[in-house]
Design a protein around this motif. Structure first.
Motif, PDB file in Angstrom:
ATOM      1  N   HIS A  78      32.271  21.942 -28.961  1.00  0.00           N
ATOM      2  CA  HIS A  78      31.097  21.328 -29.595  1.00  0.00           C
ATOM      3  C   HIS A  78      30.052  22.329 -30.061  1.00  0.00           C
ATOM      4  CE1 HIS A  78      30.395  21.627 -25.337  1.00  0.00           C
ATOM      5  NE2 HIS A  78      29.162  21.200 -25.402  1.00  0.00           N
ATOM      6  N   THR A  94      29.561  16.751 -31.188  1.00  0.00           N
ATOM      7  CA  THR A  94      30.128  15.412 -30.972  1.00  0.00           C
ATOM      8  C   THR A  94      29.631  14.448 -32.048  1.00  0.00           C
ATOM      9  OG1 THR A  94      28.336  14.888 -29.446  1.00  0.00           O
ATOM     10  CG2 THR A  94      30.368  15.700 -28.473  1.00  0.00           C
ATOM     11  N   ARG A 103      30.877   8.345 -41.354  1.00  0.00           N
ATOM     12  CA  ARG A 103      30.221   7.104 -41.786  1.00  0.00           C
ATOM     13  C   ARG A 103      28.946   7.466 -42.522  1.00  0.00           C
ATOM     14  NH1 ARG A 103      32.093   2.840 -38.648  1.00  0.00           N
ATOM     15  NH2 ARG A 103      33.006   3.446 -36.654  1.00  0.00           N
ATOM     16  N   ASP A 104      28.544   6.587 -43.435  1.00  0.00           N
ATOM     17  CA  ASP A 104      27.252   6.768 -44.097  1.00  0.00           C
ATOM     18  C   ASP A 104      26.245   5.836 -43.444  1.00  0.00           C
ATOM     19  OD1 ASP A 104      28.423   8.567 -45.735  1.00  0.00           O
ATOM     20  OD2 ASP A 104      28.620   7.224 -47.447  1.00  0.00           O
ATOM     21  N   MET A 106      21.868   4.862 -43.045  1.00  0.00           N
ATOM     22  CA  MET A 106      20.520   5.016 -43.602  1.00  0.00           C
ATOM     23  C   MET A 106      19.554   5.425 -42.498  1.00  0.00           C
ATOM     24  SD  MET A 106      21.173   3.986 -46.623  1.00  0.00           S
ATOM     25  CE  MET A 106      22.913   3.708 -46.917  1.00  0.00           C
ATOM     26  N   SER A 107      18.496   6.124 -42.898  1.00  0.00           N
ATOM     27  CA  SER A 107      17.409   6.388 -41.952  1.00  0.00           C
ATOM     28  C   SER A 107      16.097   6.364 -42.723  1.00  0.00           C
ATOM     29  CB  SER A 107      17.618   7.725 -41.236  1.00  0.00           C
ATOM     30  OG  SER A 107      17.523   8.785 -42.145  1.00  0.00           O
ATOM     31  N   ASP A 108      15.015   6.588 -42.034  1.00  0.00           N
ATOM     32  CA  ASP A 108      13.667   6.624 -42.641  1.00  0.00           C
ATOM     33  C   ASP A 108      13.400   5.415 -43.518  1.00  0.00           C
ATOM     34  OD1 ASP A 108      13.407   9.162 -41.572  1.00  0.00           O
ATOM     35  OD2 ASP A 108      14.220  10.111 -43.374  1.00  0.00           O
ATOM     36  N   GLY A 109      13.588   4.244 -43.012  1.00  0.00           N
ATOM     37  CA  GLY A 109      13.310   3.066 -43.829  1.00  0.00           C
ATOM     38  C   GLY A 109      14.159   3.036 -45.090  1.00  0.00           C
ATOM     39  N   CYS A 110      15.417   3.458 -44.956  1.00  0.00           N
ATOM     40  CA  CYS A 110      16.390   3.484 -46.066  1.00  0.00           C
ATOM     41  C   CYS A 110      15.990   4.445 -47.180  1.00  0.00           C
ATOM     42  CB  CYS A 110      16.632   2.091 -46.653  1.00  0.00           C
ATOM     43  SG  CYS A 110      17.336   0.927 -45.497  1.00  0.00           S
ATOM     44  N   ARG A 111      15.082   5.371 -46.916  1.00  0.00           N
ATOM     45  CA  ARG A 111      14.776   6.375 -47.944  1.00  0.00           C
ATOM     46  C   ARG A 111      15.822   7.474 -47.956  1.00  0.00           C
ATOM     47  NH1 ARG A 111       9.555   4.970 -46.257  1.00  0.00           N
ATOM     48  NH2 ARG A 111       9.683   6.403 -44.516  1.00  0.00           N
ATOM     49  N   TRP A 159      33.058  12.568 -33.327  1.00  0.00           N
ATOM     50  CA  TRP A 159      34.424  12.706 -32.817  1.00  0.00           C
ATOM     51  C   TRP A 159      35.091  11.336 -32.769  1.00  0.00           C
ATOM     52  CZ3 TRP A 159      34.261  16.459 -27.986  1.00  0.00           C
ATOM     53  CH2 TRP A 159      33.785  17.712 -28.411  1.00  0.00           C
ATOM     54  N   ASP A 160      36.348  11.324 -33.111  1.00  0.00           N
ATOM     55  CA  ASP A 160      37.120  10.092 -33.055  1.00  0.00           C
ATOM     56  C   ASP A 160      38.310  10.324 -32.125  1.00  0.00           C
ATOM     57  OD1 ASP A 160      37.993   7.541 -33.596  1.00  0.00           O
ATOM     58  OD2 ASP A 160      37.953   7.757 -35.767  1.00  0.00           O
ATOM     59  N   SER A 161      39.126   9.311 -31.937  1.00  0.00           N
ATOM     60  CA  SER A 161      40.261   9.466 -31.031  1.00  0.00           C
ATOM     61  C   SER A 161      41.432   8.616 -31.491  1.00  0.00           C
ATOM     62  CB  SER A 161      39.857   9.034 -29.612  1.00  0.00           C
ATOM     63  OG  SER A 161      41.023   8.901 -28.814  1.00  0.00           O
ATOM     64  N   LEU A 199      42.181   5.239 -29.736  1.00  0.00           N
ATOM     65  CA  LEU A 199      41.386   4.032 -29.948  1.00  0.00           C
ATOM     66  C   LEU A 199      42.144   3.058 -30.838  1.00  0.00           C
ATOM     67  CD1 LEU A 199      37.873   5.673 -30.394  1.00  0.00           C
ATOM     68  CD2 LEU A 199      38.947   4.785 -28.314  1.00  0.00           C
ATOM     69  N   ASP A 243      41.406   0.999 -33.143  1.00  0.00           N
ATOM     70  CA  ASP A 243      41.208   0.870 -34.593  1.00  0.00           C
ATOM     71  C   ASP A 243      41.314   2.196 -35.335  1.00  0.00           C
ATOM     72  OD1 ASP A 243      38.898   1.958 -33.665  1.00  0.00           O
ATOM     73  OD2 ASP A 243      37.572   0.347 -34.319  1.00  0.00           O
ATOM     74  N   ASP A 285       8.423   1.641 -41.010  1.00  0.00           N
ATOM     75  CA  ASP A 285       9.541   1.988 -41.906  1.00  0.00           C
ATOM     76  C   ASP A 285      10.437   0.773 -42.134  1.00  0.00           C
ATOM     77  OD1 ASP A 285       8.987   4.571 -42.513  1.00  0.00           O
ATOM     78  OD2 ASP A 285      10.231   5.449 -40.929  1.00  0.00           O
ATOM     79  N   GLN A 315      11.548  -2.385 -45.666  1.00  0.00           N
ATOM     80  CA  GLN A 315      12.841  -2.876 -46.134  1.00  0.00           C
ATOM     81  C   GLN A 315      13.051  -4.354 -45.876  1.00  0.00           C
ATOM     82  OE1 GLN A 315      14.959  -1.071 -47.903  1.00  0.00           O
ATOM     83  NE2 GLN A 315      13.467   0.589 -47.753  1.00  0.00           N
ATOM     84  N   TYR A 332      19.190  -1.561 -41.428  1.00  0.00           N
ATOM     85  CA  TYR A 332      19.236  -0.744 -42.640  1.00  0.00           C
ATOM     86  C   TYR A 332      20.523  -0.998 -43.425  1.00  0.00           C
ATOM     87  CZ  TYR A 332      15.147   1.959 -41.137  1.00  0.00           C
ATOM     88  OH  TYR A 332      13.904   2.355 -40.772  1.00  0.00           O
ATOM     89  N   ARG A 371      25.257  -3.324 -47.001  1.00  0.00           N
ATOM     90  CA  ARG A 371      26.510  -2.809 -46.432  1.00  0.00           C
ATOM     91  C   ARG A 371      26.870  -3.588 -45.170  1.00  0.00           C
ATOM     92  NH1 ARG A 371      27.589   3.086 -47.344  1.00  0.00           N
ATOM     93  NH2 ARG A 371      28.843   2.703 -45.526  1.00  0.00           N
ATOM     94  N   PHE A 389      35.023   6.561 -23.428  1.00  0.00           N
ATOM     95  CA  PHE A 389      35.055   7.580 -24.478  1.00  0.00           C
ATOM     96  C   PHE A 389      33.659   8.173 -24.674  1.00  0.00           C
ATOM     97  CE2 PHE A 389      35.039   8.652 -29.120  1.00  0.00           C
ATOM     98  CZ  PHE A 389      35.939   9.704 -29.053  1.00  0.00           C
TER      99      PHE A 389
END
Lengths: 350, 259
Positions: free
Chosen positions: A58, A63, A253-254, A256-261, A269-271, A274, A276, B30, B34, B152, B158, B169
């Motif tokens: 790491h 992670t 993954r995408d 959002m943060s900061d009020g979607c700004r 990390w994935d496995s 799992l 899925d 914030d 939205q 969000y 989305r 895990f």
């Protein structure tokens, strides 16, 4: 390779020197166990540690991390990490040196992973030899990963009065000269080191696997009822992959943060254990059953990636996964059983 | 861009999940850029009817345990484009569902004594047992960061991520020492994570507030708990804390060992 001697009382000074020039990661105690942590005070380093909860992977592959951020108002993307000093990992045991080398091979294979490269650029690695097995579950003897593999800048072998130091890289040589902490070894020290080195070979002489054929053997038992039996002991929880030095799978993954700004491209990390992990568009899951998933992990560690990267085995035998597995599944047992089935095993030493 | 119209409602619950939203203090301004909050009784002085608003997304906390709950959730469903089961009670039935295993009359008698005849209560059900649910936020209480990510994601149209990895895990990623190694017990191997293993990180074994993970190896879980000295009754209590009605009967039998 050059060789030097580091007097025991100077090992903290070496860590101190590194901490001033690098982000220093080193083994430190945590609740009676050990972790690779970013240490500020060299006095917090545990040189006499067994093995860490997570491998030092790491330091290069967090992670969870943000690969890139996009300001949704200006459209400007920012994928440059803060201008931190490069990492130095101190006191890495041979299994983890081998693990870091395998991680490197996987992440440098084209298309090379840009974020990993940035995290890795200018990194400095100090290995630390093991004189005995850290825990019963470890099987670095069988995977022959108890020796350092050259994937280090400096490698320390504990011996009387200090550490025999193997210098591998230009960076290691420059640093060793610059610190002024190292001495030219005496003949007596060289003889003592040879004695220690031979002792390591003897201590780790046990072999329960035939590494010459393992990677070819495993695919032969792909269709076998042993996987169903094994799955009865498997939670499919992914703990084994989480603690694995050579697992490199991640999810992106995408978010959002900061009020979607801001939109962030996040990696974590994935496995493959799992449920899925192998779900594809349309909801199809090509490893939907536990037995298929645990088999995949064993094939990957023992065969797929070994063959891809020209290694006898990809697993480094660190013993972390059998230690955390509540179903007591060990790759060593599985590999050994496989070789018994195909008749290529070494059997237990008489 | 029109703001997402969000409503918060509560059925039978402690209303702690709504509180979790209010505790996102440093992010509330914030978030309000939205979303427009159209109903949120716990956070407002509005004294009009609660169920008279149309919403893009309704966060429904609590389980259905009364006729009033049932009619409320049907109304909410009709007036909301999306319904989110908000927290363990809405998701699983949760703690309230412990009652289902005792029988309504016995439970009423035990709690209300001589006044039990005043109380009208039915078997506790999760929201999804009454109306279709679009998304679920797991946990008791819900995780604040996960909630903000959910909001969000919905705000930009989305589908929110709904991780299914077991607690084990995430626990390993936090470098916690396994509670089984410390002599304790934990449901982490078979329980859905997303909580970043917060309970084991503070030394408390997982009690399963997010429900079972997909494809749980309940037979192995039972073996482990038995090895640690838990008998069928102790395992049943552990399971029933959050999952009295949420675990399918065959898995429940396999997990507890009760015929």
């Amino acid at each position: 390779m050059k060789e030097k001697f580091l007097p025991g009382e100077r090992v903290e000074d070496l860590a101190e020197y590194l901490s001033q020039r690098y982000r220093l990661w080193a083994p430190a105690a945590k609740e009676g166990a050990f972790v690779f942590a970013q240490v500020v005070d060299a006095g917090d380093i545990s040189m006499d540690y067994s093995t860490t909860l997570l491998p030092p992977k790491h330091a290069f592959l967090p992670t969870a991390e943000i690969l890139a951020s996009v300001d949704l108002q200006t459209g400007e993307a920012d994928s440059v990490r803060p201008d931190d000093p490069p990492p130095a990992i101190f006191g890495v045991h041979p299994c983890d040196l081998n693990g870091l080398a395998r991680l490197d091979q996987a992440m440098r294979e084209p298309p090379a992973d840009a974020a990993y490269h940035r995290a890795n650029a200018g990194a400095f690695i100090v290995g630390l030899a093991c004189l005995k097995k850290c825990r019963p579950e470890a099987f670095c003897d069988s995977t022959e990963t108890f020796r350092p593999n050259g994937h280090f800048d400096l490698h320390l072998t504990p011996m009387e009065g200090g550490f025999w130091t193997s210098v591998q890289s230009d960076a290691g040589r420059a640093l060793a000269d610059d610190t002024g902490l190292f001495e030219v070894p005496t003949d007596r020290q060289r003889a003592e080191y040879e004695h220690v080195r031979r002792g390591i070979e003897t201590t780790f002489a046990g072999r329960r696997l035939n590494l010459k054929t393992l990677a070819a053997d495993l695919p032969k038992i792909y269709p076998h009822r042993m996987w169903e039996k094994l799955a009865e002991r498997c939670f499919s929880c992914g703990a084994c992959t989480a603690v694995c030095p050579t697992c490199v799978c991640f999810d992106v993954r995408d978010e959002m943060s900061d009020g979607c700004r801001t939109a962030n491209r996040c990696r974590s990390w994935d496995s493959c254990l799992l449920k899925d992990f192998a779900v594809v568009a349309g909801g199809e899951n090509f490893r939907g059953r536990r037995a298929e998933r645990i088999r995949h992990r064993m094939m990957r560690q023992g065969s797929y990636l070994a063959r891809r990267f020209g290694l006898p085995v990809f697993c480094v035998g660190c013993g972390r996964c059998p230690h955390v597995c509540l179903g007591k599944i060990s790759p060593l047992d599985v590999f050994e059983q496989c070789q018994k089935e195909v008749g290529s095993g070494v059997g237990r030493a008489a | 861009m029109n703001k997402l119209r969000v409503a918060f409602y509560s059925l039978t619950s402690c209303e702690g999940c709504q509180l979790a939203f209010l505790e996102c203090e440093d992010r509330l301004l914030d978030i309000l850029q939205q979303v427009e909050i159209v109903r949120f009784r716990e956070a407002s002085s509005y004294e009009g009817g609660e169920l008279d608003a149309d919403a893009d997304v309704a966060f429904v906390e609590g389980s259905v345990s009364t006729a009033h709950d049932e009619s409320a959730v049907r109304t909410i469903r009709m007036r909301s484009r999306r319904v989110v089961a908000f927290g363990a009670c809405a998701d699983l039935g949760g703690v309230n569902a412990i009652k289902n295993r005792q029988g309504n009359e016995a439970a009423k008698e035990r709690v209300y004594g001589p006044y039990s005849s005043w109380i009208h209560t039915s078997d506790v059900r999760p929201v999804s047992a009454v109306v279709p649910v679009d998304f679920t936020l797991h946990g008791c209480p819900v995780d604040k960061d996960e909630l903000v990510r959910y909001l969000y994601a919905l705000a930009v149209g989305r589908k929110p991520a709904d991780p299914t990895a077991p607690v084990c895990f995430e626990c390993k990623l936090r470098e916690n020492i396994c509670l089984f190694h410390k002599g304790g017990t934990c449901m982490g191997p078979v329980v859905r994570g997303g909580c970043r293993a917060i309970c084991p990180a503070y030394g408390a074994g997982c009690d399963g507030c997010r429900g079972l993970a997909p494809d749980p190896n309940v037979a192995l879980m039972r073996t482990l708990l038995r090895e640690k000295g838990l008998n069928s009754e102790a395992i049943r209590r552990r399971v029933d804390l959050f999952n009295a009605s949420a675990v399918p009967e065959d898995l429940r039998r396999e997990l507890t060992g009760y015929a």
